[in-house]
Every structure is written in structure tokens, then in C-alpha cells.
Design a protein around this motif. Structure first.
Motif, PDB file in Angstrom:
ATOM      1  N   PHE A  89       0.836  -1.209   0.000  1.00  0.00           N
ATOM      2  CA  PHE A  89       0.000   0.000   0.000  1.00  0.00           C
ATOM      3  C   PHE A  89       0.864   1.250   0.000  1.00  0.00           C
ATOM      4  N   THR A  90       0.330   2.302  -0.629  1.00  0.00           N
ATOM      5  CA  THR A  90       0.985   3.611  -0.536  1.00  0.00           C
ATOM      6  C   THR A  90      -0.057   4.585   0.009  1.00  0.00           C
ATOM      7  N   THR A  91       0.374   5.791   0.307  1.00  0.00           N
ATOM      8  CA  THR A  91      -0.576   6.792   0.817  1.00  0.00           C
ATOM      9  C   THR A  91      -1.754   6.918  -0.157  1.00  0.00           C
ATOM     10  N   LYS A  92      -1.464   6.817  -1.432  1.00  0.00           N
ATOM     11  CA  LYS A  92      -2.474   6.988  -2.478  1.00  0.00           C
ATOM     12  C   LYS A  92      -3.506   5.862  -2.504  1.00  0.00           C
ATOM     13  N   THR A  93      -3.073   4.666  -2.125  1.00  0.00           N
ATOM     14  CA  THR A  93      -3.982   3.520  -2.306  1.00  0.00           C
ATOM     15  C   THR A  93      -4.686   3.083  -1.026  1.00  0.00           C
ATOM     16  N   VAL A  94      -4.304   3.671   0.118  1.00  0.00           N
ATOM     17  CA  VAL A  94      -5.026   3.298   1.343  1.00  0.00           C
ATOM     18  C   VAL A  94      -6.280   4.171   1.427  1.00  0.00           C
ATOM     19  N   PRO A  95      -7.478   3.570   1.508  1.00  0.00           N
ATOM     20  CA  PRO A  95      -8.705   4.373   1.585  1.00  0.00           C
ATOM     21  C   PRO A  95      -8.637   5.365   2.750  1.00  0.00           C
ATOM     22  N   LYS A  96      -9.186   6.547   2.522  1.00  0.00           N
ATOM     23  CA  LYS A  96      -9.047   7.621   3.518  1.00  0.00           C
ATOM     24  C   LYS A  96     -10.413   7.990   4.090  1.00  0.00           C
ATOM     25  N   VAL A  97     -10.520   7.883   5.405  1.00  0.00           N
ATOM     26  CA  VAL A  97     -11.767   8.242   6.089  1.00  0.00           C
ATOM     27  C   VAL A  97     -11.744   9.751   6.359  1.00  0.00           C
ATOM     28  N   VAL A  98     -12.877  10.418   6.112  1.00  0.00           N
ATOM     29  CA  VAL A  98     -12.947  11.864   6.379  1.00  0.00           C
ATOM     30  C   VAL A  98     -14.266  12.182   7.085  1.00  0.00           C
ATOM     31  N   GLY A  99     -14.170  12.981   8.141  1.00  0.00           N
ATOM     32  CA  GLY A  99     -15.374  13.488   8.820  1.00  0.00           C
ATOM     33  C   GLY A  99     -15.289  15.001   8.832  1.00  0.00           C
ATOM     34  N   GLY A 100     -16.423  15.695   8.659  1.00  0.00           N
ATOM     35  CA  GLY A 100     -16.378  17.159   8.606  1.00  0.00           C
ATOM     36  C   GLY A 100     -17.139  17.793   9.756  1.00  0.00           C
ATOM     37  N   ALA A 101     -16.766  19.042  10.073  1.00  0.00           N
ATOM     38  CA  ALA A 101     -17.480  19.777  11.121  1.00  0.00           C
ATOM     39  C   ALA A 101     -18.895  20.095  10.646  1.00  0.00           C
ATOM     40  N   THR A 102     -19.056  20.309   9.348  1.00  0.00           N
ATOM     41  CA  THR A 102     -20.382  20.527   8.765  1.00  0.00           C
ATOM     42  C   THR A 102     -20.405  19.778   7.436  1.00  0.00           C
ATOM     43  N   LYS A 103     -21.600  19.766   6.843  1.00  0.00           N
ATOM     44  CA  LYS A 103     -21.749  19.091   5.549  1.00  0.00           C
ATOM     45  C   LYS A 103     -20.815  19.719   4.513  1.00  0.00           C
ATOM     46  N   THR A 104     -20.743  21.035   4.541  1.00  0.00           N
ATOM     47  CA  THR A 104     -19.892  21.720   3.564  1.00  0.00           C
ATOM     48  C   THR A 104     -18.423  21.423   3.818  1.00  0.00           C
ATOM     49  N   CYS A 105     -18.041  21.400   5.098  1.00  0.00           N
ATOM     50  CA  CYS A 105     -16.644  21.072   5.431  1.00  0.00           C
ATOM     51  C   CYS A 105     -16.314  19.699   4.846  1.00  0.00           C
ATOM     52  N   LEU A 106     -17.248  18.765   5.057  1.00  0.00           N
ATOM     53  CA  LEU A 106     -17.013  17.407   4.576  1.00  0.00           C
ATOM     54  C   LEU A 106     -16.871  17.402   3.049  1.00  0.00           C
ATOM     55  N   GLU A 107     -17.761  18.132   2.399  1.00  0.00           N
ATOM     56  CA  GLU A 107     -17.739  18.190   0.931  1.00  0.00           C
ATOM     57  C   GLU A 107     -16.361  18.661   0.431  1.00  0.00           C
ATOM     58  N   ILE A 108     -15.862  19.722   1.067  1.00  0.00           N
ATOM     59  CA  ILE A 108     -14.581  20.276   0.612  1.00  0.00           C
ATOM     60  C   ILE A 108     -13.443  19.321   0.967  1.00  0.00           C
ATOM     61  N   GLY A 109     -13.516  18.759   2.179  1.00  0.00           N
ATOM     62  CA  GLY A 109     -12.484  17.810   2.604  1.00  0.00           C
ATOM     63  C   GLY A 109     -12.426  16.619   1.657  1.00  0.00           C
ATOM     64  N   VAL A 110     -13.597  16.089   1.321  1.00  0.00           N
ATOM     65  CA  VAL A 110     -13.642  14.926   0.431  1.00  0.00           C
ATOM     66  C   VAL A 110     -13.077  15.303  -0.936  1.00  0.00           C
ATOM     67  N   SER A 111     -13.453  16.495  -1.433  1.00  0.00           N
ATOM     68  CA  SER A 111     -12.963  16.841  -2.775  1.00  0.00           C
ATOM     69  C   SER A 111     -11.445  16.995  -2.758  1.00  0.00           C
ATOM     70  N   LEU A 112     -10.885  17.474  -1.659  1.00  0.00           N
ATOM     71  CA  LEU A 112      -9.423  17.600  -1.601  1.00  0.00           C
ATOM     72  C   LEU A 112      -8.761  16.216  -1.614  1.00  0.00           C
ATOM     73  N   TYR A 113      -9.192  15.348  -0.708  1.00  0.00           N
ATOM     74  CA  TYR A 113      -8.539  14.039  -0.619  1.00  0.00           C
ATOM     75  C   TYR A 113      -8.799  13.195  -1.866  1.00  0.00           C
ATOM     76  N   GLU A 114     -10.020  13.334  -2.401  1.00  0.00           N
ATOM     77  CA  GLU A 114     -10.350  12.555  -3.600  1.00  0.00           C
ATOM     78  C   GLU A 114      -9.426  12.883  -4.776  1.00  0.00           C
ATOM     79  N   SER A 115      -8.870  14.110  -4.731  1.00  0.00           N
ATOM     80  CA  SER A 115      -8.038  14.511  -5.859  1.00  0.00           C
ATOM     81  C   SER A 115      -6.672  13.827  -5.835  1.00  0.00           C
ATOM     82  N   VAL A 116      -6.340  13.177  -4.689  1.00  0.00           N
ATOM     83  CA  VAL A 116      -5.037  12.488  -4.655  1.00  0.00           C
ATOM     84  C   VAL A 116      -5.114  11.039  -4.176  1.00  0.00           C
ATOM     85  N   ILE A 117      -6.229  10.687  -3.552  1.00  0.00           N
ATOM     86  CA  ILE A 117      -6.309   9.337  -2.973  1.00  0.00           C
ATOM     87  C   ILE A 117      -7.418   8.565  -3.674  1.00  0.00           C
ATOM     88  N   GLU A 118      -7.148   7.294  -3.941  1.00  0.00           N
ATOM     89  CA  GLU A 118      -8.067   6.539  -4.804  1.00  0.00           C
ATOM     90  C   GLU A 118      -9.464   6.388  -4.222  1.00  0.00           C
TER      91      GLU A 118
END
Ligand SMILES: NC(=O)c1ccc[n+]([C@@H]2O[C@H](COP(=O)([O-])OP(=O)(O)OC[C@H]3O[C@@H](n4cnc5c(N)ncnc54)[C@H](O)[C@@H]3O)[C@@H](O)[C@H]2O)c1
Length: 899
Positions: free
Chosen positions: A637-666
């Protein structure tokens, strides 16, 4: 569409109740539509075509500005079984499947096929369904900026829900009345219909971007019941339209209804304007009139009371007749809005019946604002402490009474009556009842501005979010990684390699030099070329200067979270670092905490600091927690291939957090809260700690019984389900497994919970090095040697094989115990040349080479870490005694003891 509105933003205005339908609900929508253009918004109305409403009022059309687009969609003709199935399809997207199934099974079981059961949330759902299906034919959603829906009927919000989902537009849901908490209904909370409606309401209030209520009380109920953030709910009261009062002067006005006019001028006139329905009873008031008349305080021919429309006219008329009051209490029937206002303007006292129960505290009757503007004394009937009482007191326009306060009502009526009788009432009104700021704030025009402000804020927010997401999508966002250790460095490289510009922050200047100048890695399993490439193509730069945080779009914290000497969480690295960057934070940034920690850390320790700086989380600053799952040295596994769990303070926080991580992690795995993400990481590590504890205990048992634990684990692993192998060792090691579980233990105490599994696994695992040393003693004993003064070679210093990380390594613990018992200890590790400087202990030792000569000098070789680089056959051949804690030697050898 008229040319003048080209520049206006467009709101799709979903309102079933719309002219010619009249009644109390229509005024709000009508007046919003009348004035929205004044504030830059063009409404496109969606309403019903053919309709069978109770009240019609064609005069209402005069309020609709010219050129407003009105889309009328008819309700379906026939609602047959097929259509009902279609509706269930609608429900299935808004009600959880288990609840819907239960609902369907109850309907089937009791054959509840009448429409009240089938049509949810109300009888207008077939119309809503038609709108959902047909609206695209009438409306180009590219031109729509926002969706607004108003209830009742609550079916309007079902449309809003679907359209937001389909077209991804901001959506405002306006609740003219509360829904499942509505005082008009007394729900049986166990009833499946109530449960279904509650689920619908929950989905709607969660999914809408803004909730509007008409009173602060309703707003706080919504926040409380559905756990909504303060700024999600806005109160916009009902109001009055100054234009409706153009022909009404203060004092008495002429009515078209000639019969009444005569009475109204000769008799003290009390008017209840508008409709009176449901469980809002006029009976207590009628009783009060009866008492006044019977007690000769007011003569029957001196008083007249008018009710307009009630839904129980006949019942009330009979009650009145029985009491001989039919002369002085009358029902005028339904009047047009204009006519009813004119009539009310001739009252000497305006009556406002809200409702008896506590729930009515939060309800304003829409007419109250017109009453205020009419500038007459008002008598309100609602519970003590209600919003009505508050309003009457604030504006000085009248008094509120509890339904049982007959005495209070009588004396207030008498007080006004006496003024009337002395012909002083009009003078008093003209003197005391001014149209001041307290009243003007309820003008519909001003309230429409409030609505437009809500719309504008959402549009502005949407654009702001889009600009952030675009920056991420186009990899133009600058990423900051704070803490360039085992987690931070590979993460920084992963972002850099996928095209982002990354600034790495570390307080360790040596690491900065290694990255920027030497362009090499300082972590064994990370190749130098990765650092070199990222630095040379300008994607990675390291610094200790925190002021550079102001250039960032995302800040990712990868800082240590150790335990202090009392084995309690030590968050000082995280907290100091957050304090350090606070002055440089700016609007629109995202912070993600990746350090392992207890549930609640992000919310309790990080968010308050950011809020103190004046940022609004989820609005202009975004916070997520995303645990790191780095497994150093794991080649699969590499950082890119290990699934990444994300929780946000609000729905919008989560949306932005997910879009950031999704851009580099599978694969990114969103969870519903920060705490859930925090606990996910702890669960994973506790699971490991507990299972390793278990297998270590099994090892001791197996050893006593003369069974080879490694053989047992191998055999058990052939079970294709329900068994995951864990392997025993000399104790727990690494930065995570020995430490993280105690973060939860500490936090659980706050909730009065003792984490027994964690403690027990901790006990077993901590004991392991002692058990291993006992095995060394036993082996030496067999050759009649003592541990004291024996030469012991510890193989492997890192906490696991093939890496160079010695944090919490059991090898260190073993060396400590062996030394304390007088042994001469040596170590050999291909990745660690010198015993590293540690906070807790230090031994001046250097790694020795594995040569035949060195091995033969040793009384015992203790295999603590089974690096692949060791030649175990060679070691076996040249060692007198081997204590093997890693199951390296699977056969039985005279010189090997398994431990
Ligand atoms: N190492 C792992 O395998 C692993 C796996 C999963 C989760 N984690 C978690 O991730 C977090 C980080 O662990 P790590 O292993 O990377 O730690 P680490 O000690 O390797 O790295 C931390 C880095 O932060 C730097 N640092 C400390 N304070 C700083 C400050 N105020 N400003 C800037 N830099 C600062 C240190 O110099 C160091 O380089 C921990 O919470 C850990 O539990 C680690």
C-alpha cells in the motif's frame, strides 16, 4: 419574461397555496412575490393548475406584479394503484427503507387503503409528483439561481428536495408553521405515519440550505429537535402590506356591508378577523361575554362581536344560542382579504385567538401584524409567555390572556369598553397607537428584503464554495503539511506528485535542510528520488516559517500525539502548532487534522480557536478530521492507495475535505461527523492492540502446554471466514498501537466508562518483555549460566521489521530489563547504526555486525525484530543459544528457545 428583469437573479418559487387560492397562508407568498423584484430577485412561481381549494379570492391577483412567470401544473386525474406505487417511489428517496417497509407492511396488513394513509405528507403529494416529473418542460434550470418552497402543504418541500437533488441549486424551505411539532396536531409518536413524516421532515431540514420559520420560538424548536446549527434557521415573521391600508384611515371606516356598518357604529365592536379553525376555541371568550352581559356590566345591545369564518360555525352558533347571545355574537362568513381588513378597521377591540396549549406559545397568527397596523387595542388569547404576549407587550398594542383567565379578559374588555362609552377611544387611539419602528419592521416589503438577503447570502456562499472546489479540481490550491514525519512527508510527496504545490512545515531545521538543500529523504522506506523530483520541479518546499500559512488553501496537521508521563493524551504538539498558525489563517481555508486522537479533539480543541478568530466554520472556514493509516514499510500500500476516512465539522466542510482528498487518494470514505472519523482510527488500533494481547496470552498458554503457537495460528488461518491472524511478539511497539488505545481510555472516563479490553490488552502486552527475559534466563540456566555478566545480542532495534523506527520499540524495553539485571547487552540492526537519543532512556550502544566471531562471543542471541536482511541460517549455525520471539525458526533446534 419582461426585458427589465434580465439582470435579476431567479428564484423558483414553489407554492401550492397561491391565488386564486386564498386563506391565511397565501398572503406570505403573495407579498414576497409582490416585492422580490425590489431586491433584485425575479420569482418564477410553480403552483397548481385546476384546484378545489376551500377559499378563492380573485382580488388577490391584483398584487402580482405584471410579467411574473407562473407555471401551473395540474394534479393528476386518477390516483390508481399504479400511481400510488409511483408515489412510493418518491417516498423511498426521502424515507429510510426500513421505515418505509414497515409502513407498507402495516398498510397491507390492515388494508389501510384510504388516501389519508397513502398520500404523504399530505393530499397534495400527487400534484408534487407531477411537478417533479414535468417541471423540466417548463423551466430552464440553467437560468434558476435558487429554489424556494413554502409550506403547508408540506408536499411543496418534497418538490424542493427533489429539485435541489436533481439540479444542485441552493434551496430555502420556508415553514409557515412547524410540521410534526405543529400545535394543531396531537401526534401519536409511535404511529407509523408520524414516524414517516418525521423522517421526511428530518431529511428536508437537513438537506435544505436554509430553513425559515415565522417565529423565533419555532426556529429554536427546529434547531433543538433536528440539531441544526444556529445560522441554518432564520426567522422571517409574517407582516402587513402598507398598500393594503391605503384606503383605511385610523378610526372607523366605511364597510361595503351596510347591515353591519350600522351596528358597528352604534355598538362596542369586537372583531376576530380571518379564519378560525382546528382546536383554537372561541368558547372561553364567549363565556366571558356571557359573564359581562349577565353581570350587567355591558348591556346586550351595546356590544357586538364578529367572527369571520370558522370551521365549526354551526357548533358555535348553537352554543351562543343556548346562552342567548345570538344578537351580540355573529358570524360574517368568509370575506375577501380587502373586505375583511376594512371590516376589522371598524373594530373597537380586535380579538386574536391563538390556542390554549403550551405548544401555541411559539405561534403567531398571520393577522396579528395587520392588527398592529390597524392601530386598535388587541386582546390576545394564548399561553403565558407566548410570542403573542411578547409582541403585544413590546408594541404596547394590547394584552394577552391565558384561556382560563376570565377575570383578566373581562376587566380588559371593560377597560376598553368604558373608553368607548365615554367617547374617548378614538382620541386614545390617535394619540397612543402610532405607526412607529416597532410596527414598520413587520411591513411585508421589509420582510421581503430579509428573504432576499437570505437568498443573496446563499448565492454568494455557493459561488465562494465553487471557487474553492475549482481550485482543488484544477490543482491550483496550495497545500500545507505541518509536521513532516512518518505521516507528513509521504503525504506531502503524494500531493506534490499529483500536481499540487506543497509547502511542508517542520520545526526540525535538519529536516528542512534535507528536503530543500540535500533533496533527500530521512525516512528509510521513502526513496530519495521522490523528494528530489518534487523539490526540483518546484512542487515541494519545506520551511519552519509559519507565516507562510497565509498562502495556503489547505492545512494538514500531521503532528505527534503521544501520551504524557501519566499515560494521558498529550495534545501539546497539535495545540502549540494551531496556536502558532492562528494569526495567519484566512477565509476559505481548510484545516484537516490527521493526528490520531480521541473523539472530540477537533471539536473541543481546534474549532473554538478558529471561531475565536472570527471565522464561521462551514461558511468561511472549513474543518475536517481525516486519520492517517500509514503503515511504514508495507509495500502493498501507498498513501495513495489506502482508503481515507474523512469526517467534517459541517456538511460543507465534509464536501470540501472529500474533494481535496479525492483529488489524490483513490478511495475516500466520508463519515457523518468529526467524532466518527476520530473514533474510526482508534477502533482500528484498539482492534490490533486487543488481538495482539490475545495472541500473546495464547502464546504463553501454548508454551506451557508444549504447543507451537505459530503452527496453531497457521492452521487457524485456513478458516475462510471469521478468523484474522495476529502474531505474537516481544511486546507492542510503534508510535500508534501501544499509545492510541489509551486516548480512548482517557476520554471514556469522562463518560464514566472503563475500557476493560484496552486495559487488559495493555497489561498482557506490557508484560511480554519480562516473559521474554525469563525465557533468556531459562536458556542460560540450561547451560548453567546466569544472566548477570552474560553477553546478550538483541537482534533488531526497530519496533517492526524492515523499518528504522524505534519509537516504543519492545527491543528498547528488552535492553532496559536485561541491563538492569546485569547482562552485557549488544544490538544489531541493519537500519540503525547508533542507539537513538530518546526522552525516556538512552544507552550508548552501536549496532554490531553479524559475523561468526561476534555471534560466537554471545551467550544468547535474542531475536526481537525479524528484519529480512538478517541471515537467520547463518545466525542459527553460529549461535550458542537463540531466544526467538518472532517465530523465525519453525522446526525444533537444540539451540533455539521459542518465546
Ligand atoms: N507513523 C505512523 O505510522 C502513523 C500511522 C498512523 C497515524 N499516525 C499518527 O500521525 C501523527 C503523526 O505521526 P508521525 O509518525 O508522522 O510523527 P513524527 O514524529 O514522525 O512526525 C511529526 C513531525 O512533526 C514535527 N513537529 C512537531 N511539532 C511541530 C510544530 N509545532 N510545528 C511543526 N512541526 C512540528 C516533528 O519535528 C516531526 O517531524 C500522530 O498522531 C500519529 O499517531 C502515525
Amino acid at each position: 419574461m419582461s426585458g427589465e428583469c434580465v439582470k435579476r437573479k431567479k428564484v423558483l418559487f414553489i407554492a401550492y397555496v397561491f391565488p386564486p387560492i386564498s386563506g391565511s397562508g397565501v398572503q406570505r407568498s403573495l407579498k414576497f412575490i409582490k416585492y422580490l423584484r425590489n431586491y433584485g430577485w425575479e420569482p418564477v412561481v410553480v403552483t397548481v393548475g385546476d384546484t378545489k381549494a376551500a377559499f378563492f379570492d380573485e382580488t388577490l391577483f391584483s398584487d402580482i406584479p405584471e410579467g411574473i412567470e407562473i407555471i401551473r401544473i395540474n394534479r393528476p386525474g386518477i390516483i390508481d394503484d399504479f400511481y400510488v406505487n409511483e408515489l412510493f417511489n418518491v417516498y423511498s428517496k426521502i424515507v429510510p427503507v426500513n421505515i418505509l417497509n414497515e409502513y407498507i407492511s402495516i398498510i397491507n396488513k390492515y388494508k389501510l387503503i384510504n388516501l389519508n394513509w397513502l398520500l404523504l405528507p399530505d393530499v397534495h403529494i400527487p400534484w408534487a409528483n407531477e411537478v417533479i416529473k414535468e417541471i423540466h418542460k417548463y423551466c430552464n434550470f440553467d437560468e434558476i439561481d435558487l429554489i424556494y418552497s413554502t409550506s403547508g402543504p408540506y408536499s411543496d418541500h418534497i418538490i424542493g428536495y427533489y429539485l435541489k437533488k436533481e439540479y444542485n441549486k441552493p434551496w430555502v424551505a420556508d415553514f409557515r408553521d412547524e410540521w410534526t411539532n405543529n400545535p394543531m396536531i396531537k401526534p401519536n409518536k409511535k404511529n407509523i405515519v408520524y414516524i414517516v413524516l418525521r423522517e421526511m421532515e428530518k431529511k428536508i431540514v437537513e438537506f435544505a440550505d436554509k430553513i425559515i420559520t415565522t417565529t423565533d420560538g419555532a426556529a429554536s424548536n427546529y434547531k433543538k429537535i433536528f440539531n441544526l446549527k444556529d445560522d441554518k434557521v432564520v426567522t422571517i415573521t409574517n407582516g402587513y402590506d402598507e398598500e393594503d391600508f391605503k384606503e383605511i384611515s385610523l378610526g372607523k371606516n366605511k364597510s361595503n356591508n351596510k347591515d353591519n356598518e350600522k351596528d358597528q357604529n352604534k355598538r362596542f365592536t369586537i372583531i376576530h378577523n380571518g379564519v378560525l379553525y382546528g382546536n383554537r376555541s372561541p368558547i372561553p371568550f364567549i363565556n366571558v361575554i356571557k359573564n359581562l352581559v349577565d353581570g350587567n356590566k355591558i348591556s346586550k345591545d351595546k356590544i357586538v362581536v364578529y367572527f369571520a369564518y370558522t370551521d365549526k360555525d354551526e357548533e358555535y352558533k348553537a352554543y351562543i344560542k343556548e346562552r342567548g347571545l345570538e344578537e351580540c355574537i355573529q358570524f360574517s362568513g368568509y370575506l375577501s382579504h380587502k373586505e375583511s381588513l376594512k371590516k376589522a378597521s371598524n373594530a373597537d377591540l380586535l380579538l386574536l385567538i391563538i390556542g390554549e396549549e403550551e405548544k401555541w406559545k411559539t405561534v403567531h397568527a398571520g393577522k396579528v401584524f395587520e392588527y398592529l397596523r390597524l392601530c386598535k387595542p388587541i386582546m390576545g388569547l394564548s399561553p403565558k409567555g407566548s410570542v403573542t404576549e411578547e409582541l403585544l407587550t413590546e408594541t404596547g398594542r394590547g394584552k394577552n390572556f391565558d384561556f382560563s383567565d376570565y377575570e383578566g379578559m373581562e376587566s380588559y374588555i371593560l377597560e376598553i369598553y368604558e373608553k368607548w362609552q365615554e367617547d374617548k377611544l378614538n382620541a386614545c387611539i390617535l394619540k397612543d397607537y402610532k405607526i412607529n419602528e416597532d410596527i414598520i419592521k413587520f411591513e411585508r416589503k421589509n420582510l421581503t428584503k430579509k428573504l432576499a438577503d437570505v437568498f443573496n447570502e446563499l448565492i454568494h456562499h455557493k459561488k465562494f464554495l465553487e471557487s474553492i472546489k475549482n481550485k482543488i479540481k484544477e490543482k491550483k490550491a496550495i497545500i500545507g503539511i505541518i509536521g513532516l514525519g512518518y505521516v507528513g512527508l509521504p503525504l506531502a510527496l503524494t500531493f506534490a506528485e499529483s500536481g499540487y504545490r506543497v509547502i511542508g512545515f517542520d520545526k526540525d531545521e535538519k529536516k528542512i535542510v534535507k528536503i530543500n538543500e540535500e533533496k533527500v529523504s530521512y525516512i528509510k522506506h521513502i526513496h530519495d528520488s521522490r523528494v528530489k523530483n518534487s523539490v526540483e520541479n518546484g512542487r515541494l518546499f519545506a520551511t519552519s516559517d509559519l507565516s507562510k500559512v497565509e498562502n495556503l488553501d489547505a492545512i494538514i496537521l500531521c503532528l505527534p500525539t503521544p501520551l504524557n508521563k501519566y499515560r494521558e493524551p498529550d495534545l501539546s504538539f497539535v495545540i502549540n502548532s494551531v496556536n502558532g498558525i492562528l494569526p495567519f489563517l484566512k477565509k476559505g481555508q481548510l484545516i484537516s487534522l490527521e493526528s490520531t486522537t480521541y473523539p472530540g479533539t477537533t471539536e473541543e480543541e481546534i474549532i473554538p480557536k478558529i471561531e475565536k478568530r472570527g471565522f464561521k466554520i462551514g461558511k468561511d472556514f472549513f474543518v475536517v478530521y481525516s486519520p492517517e493509516r500509514e503503515d511504514p514499510g508495507n509495500l502493498n500500500f501507498t498513501t495513495k492507495t489506502v482508503p481515507k476516512v474523512v469526517g467534517g465539522a459541517t456538511k460543507t466542510c465534509l464536501e470540501i475535505g472529500v474533494s481535496l482528498y479525492e483529488s489524490v487518494i483513490e478511495e475516500v470514505v466520508p463519515v457523518n461527523s468529526l467524532k466518527a472519523a476520530e473514533l474510526t482510527k482508534l477502533l482500528e488500533n484498539i482492534y490490533r492492540a486487543v488481538n495482539i494481547g490475545l495472541v500473546n496470552e495464547m502464546k504463553i498458554v501454548a508454551d506451557k502446554m508444549g504447543i507451537d503457537i505459530w503452527e496453531v495460528i497457521k492452521a487457524a488461518s485456513t478458516k475462510p471466514f471469521g478468523f484474522t491472524p495476529f502474531y505474537p511478539g516481544p511486546g507492542l511497539g510503534g508510535h500508534c498501537i501501544p499509545i492510541d488505545p489509551f486516548y480512548l481510555t482517557w476520554k471514556a472516563k469522562e463518560y464514566g466508562i472503563c475500557t476493560k479490553f484496552i486495559e487488559l490488552a495493555g497489561e498482557v502486552n506490557t508484560m511480554m518483555p519480562f516473559w521474554v527475559v525469563d525465557k533468556v534466563v531459562e536458556g542460560l540456566n540450561n547451560s548453567e549460566k546466569s544472566l548477570k555478566n552474560s553477553n546478550i545480542l538483541v537482534l533488531g532495534l526497530s519496533y517492526k521489521k524492515n523499518i528504522d523506527d524505534t519509537r516504543e520499540s519492545p527491543s528498547v524495553e528488552l535492553i532496559k530489563i536485561l541491563k538492569s539485571k546485569g547482562a552485557n547487552v549488544f544490538f544489531s540492526d541493519p537500519y540503525i547504526k547508533k542507539f537513538p537519543k530518546k526522552r525516556k532512556c538512552f544507552f550508548d550502544l552501536e549496532s554490531i555486525e553479524i559475523t561468526a566471531e561476534n555471534l560466537e562471543k554471545m551467550d544468547c542471541v535474542l531475536i526481537s525484530t525479524d528484519h529480512d536482511a538478517f541471515d537467520f541460517d547463518f545466525i542459527l549455525r553460529h549461535s550458542k543459544l537463540i531466544v526467538d520471539t518472532r517465530g523465525v525458526y519453525r522446526g525444533s533446534y537444540e539451540n533455539v528457545i521459542k518465546a
